[in-house]
Design a protein around this motif. Structure first.
Motif, PDB file in Angstrom:
ATOM      1  N   VAL A  48       0.853  -1.197   0.000  1.00 48.02           N
ATOM      2  CA  VAL A  48       0.000   0.000   0.000  1.00 48.02           C
ATOM      3  C   VAL A  48       0.884   1.239   0.000  1.00 48.02           C
ATOM      4  CG1 VAL A  48      -1.822   1.277   1.188  1.00 48.02           C
ATOM      5  CG2 VAL A  48      -1.771  -1.226   1.320  1.00 48.02           C
ATOM      6  N   ALA A  49       0.633   2.155  -0.937  1.00 46.07           N
ATOM      7  CA  ALA A  49       1.392   3.401  -0.984  1.00 46.07           C
ATOM      8  C   ALA A  49       1.088   4.237   0.251  1.00 46.07           C
ATOM      9  CB  ALA A  49       1.064   4.180  -2.254  1.00 46.07           C
ATOM     10  N   LYS A  50       2.027   5.097   0.611  1.00 43.70           N
ATOM     11  CA  LYS A  50       1.952   5.790   1.880  1.00 43.70           C
ATOM     12  C   LYS A  50       0.736   6.683   2.020  1.00 43.70           C
ATOM     13  CE  LYS A  50       4.969   8.134   5.175  1.00 43.70           C
ATOM     14  NZ  LYS A  50       6.347   8.643   5.386  1.00 43.70           N
ATOM     15  N   ASP A  51       0.325   7.365   0.923  1.00 43.22           N
ATOM     16  CA  ASP A  51      -0.811   8.269   1.043  1.00 43.22           C
ATOM     17  C   ASP A  51      -2.144   7.525   1.005  1.00 43.22           C
ATOM     18  OD1 ASP A  51      -0.629   7.599  -1.617  1.00 43.22           O
ATOM     19  OD2 ASP A  51      -0.007   9.590  -2.256  1.00 43.22           O
ATOM     20  N   ALA A  52      -2.108   6.220   0.619  1.00 46.09           N
ATOM     21  CA  ALA A  52      -3.290   5.345   0.692  1.00 46.09           C
ATOM     22  C   ALA A  52      -4.515   5.932   0.008  1.00 46.09           C
ATOM     23  CB  ALA A  52      -3.615   5.026   2.153  1.00 46.09           C
TER      24      ALA A  52
END
Length: 415
Positions: free
Chosen positions: A138-142
């Protein structure tokens, strides 16, 4: 004579062995540990490294990478679990642990690093060994973001964090995404490189990097540039009917994806072989397409191309279609000159039995032996013949590692 014996012991040699040709480290999630072994040249036998097992530094270790030269080891801790943070210098969140490698393969914890997303699951070096790529599910900014090239507004994506590796200390330094930065985007996006949905594994082939994205059944290809930069090309959908893709590996001139087939169908699964379009980092389907796994093997989860000749592919299977004789195994294939796969001839033996619930597979530095890390907390060793056939090691092929073993890594002696 006493002097000869002393020197031999100092080199890790015995009357029945040929000396240590490398070190193996096996991750285990039950106690967040790393089991260490010395590999005997003559027999392939494994003996414990002093002070093994070592702490993994964090919770739920799932992937391990050795920097070329063998001086530093990096462990990806997926995070989570119910265990306490006590004794884990990186805590229970997702993290990367750095270790230095000392004499006899002894690991010494150095420090913790954080990737730029959540739920890290895999790591890989570039071909130079100067950069470490860490894959997050999952990318950090979600969020779902349509401004990133190649991704639609409905794509909630994973990410790759790129680190440069200090050659003297092994310390990791974040590499920013210059492509996103040049587009004028600000904020967290420039700290990572986006990939498809729920990525689980990466493969590096020459100047190309590929991620296996299981939720949308795609591959995200990147061209590997200078200074650790990655340039996204075009998301590629599987075109061979994959249902449950489980792994992606690079070997020789090919890329291989394992597919476990439809859930609860008790099928052998298949292997999807590709060649790499170097100019575009695209995957090109081999003539004939997907190749059926070798029954009764089932649920393929990993594969490996032996390095000595690059003419044999080994596929790791967690189960079997034979319900009366359940076991885990390795299926062996010959890689033909046109890159197609053919079952390796070894009647009555291929597939080859290994420990229960295997997860990962690796070859020793001398290209004589292959080892699997098994979920039952063991390692299985096999000897590779000149024809690519596998057989048990001379002094036993089963070794106790650490509870609920996940992946393993092997290094030659430290440079």
């Amino acid at each position: 004579m006493a002097l000869v014996v002393s020197v031999a012991m100092g080199l890790g040699m015995t009357a029945c062995g040929g000396g240590t040709i490398g070190f193996m480290w096996v991750l285990g999630t039950q106690y967040n540990q790393i089991a260490g072994f010395k590999i005997d040249d003559f027999t392939g036998n494994l003996t414990a490294i002093p002070h093994s097992p070592f702490t993994s530094g964090g919770a739920n270790p799932v992937s391990i990478v050795v920097k070329p030269g063998g001086r530093f080891v990096y462990v990806v801790n997926k995070g989570g679990g119910n265990g306490p943070a006590a004794g884990l210098p990186c805590g229970t969140a997702g993290s990367i642990s750095e270790f230095s490698v000392g004499g006899q393969g002894i690991l010494t914890f150095q420090q913790c690093f954080q990737s730029q997303g959540t739920t890290p699951v895999w790591a890989a070096n570039d071909s130079t060994g100067n950069f470490l790529y860490v894959l997050d599910q999952v990318a950090k900014d979600a969020i779902c973001d349509s401004t990133l090239p190649g991704f639609s507004s409905t794509s909630c994506y994973g990410s790759i964090t790129v680190f440069s590796i200090d050659p003297n200390t092994g310390r990791l330094t974040l590499v920013l995404n210059q492509q996103v930065k040049a587009q004028g985007n600000t904020g967290l996006q420039q700290t990572y490189f986006a990939v498809g949905q729920t990525p689980t594994m990466m493969a590096v082939s020459g100047g190309c990097l590929f991620t296996l994205n299981t939720a949308d059944q795609t591959v995200s290809p990147y061209a590997v540039g200078t200074a650790g930069q990655l340039t996204f090309t075009t998301t590629q959908k599987f075109n061979s009917g994959a249902v449950t893709p489980t792994s992606i590996i690079a070997g020789g001139s090919g890329i291989y994806i394992t597919d476990a087939g439809a859930p609860n169908q008790n099928s052998p699964g298949q292997v999807l072989p590709y060649t790499v379009g170097a100019a575009t980092c695209s995957l090109n389907t081999i003539t004939g397409g997907a190749v059926a796994n070798i029954a009764p093997a089932a649920n393929p989860v990993y594969s490996l191309v032996e390095k000595k000749t690059s003419t044999h592919l080994y596929v790791l299977n967690q189960s079997t279609t034979d319900t009366t004789n359940p076991n885990s195994s390795i299926s062996a294939f010959t890689i033909q000159t046109n890159s197609t796969l053919q079952e390796l001839s070894d009647p009555g033996n291929n597939p080859y039995t290994v420990g229960a619930g295997p997860v990962c597979m690796a070859e020793d530095p001398s290209n004589q032996y292959v080892y699997t890390s098994n979920g039952d907390g063991t390692v299985t060793g096999k000897q590779i013949s000149t024809l690519g056939q596998l057989s048990d090691l001379r002094r036993g092929s089963k070794f106790t590692a650490t509870g609920q073993a996940t992946c393993l890594a092997i290094s030659g002696n430290v440079d």
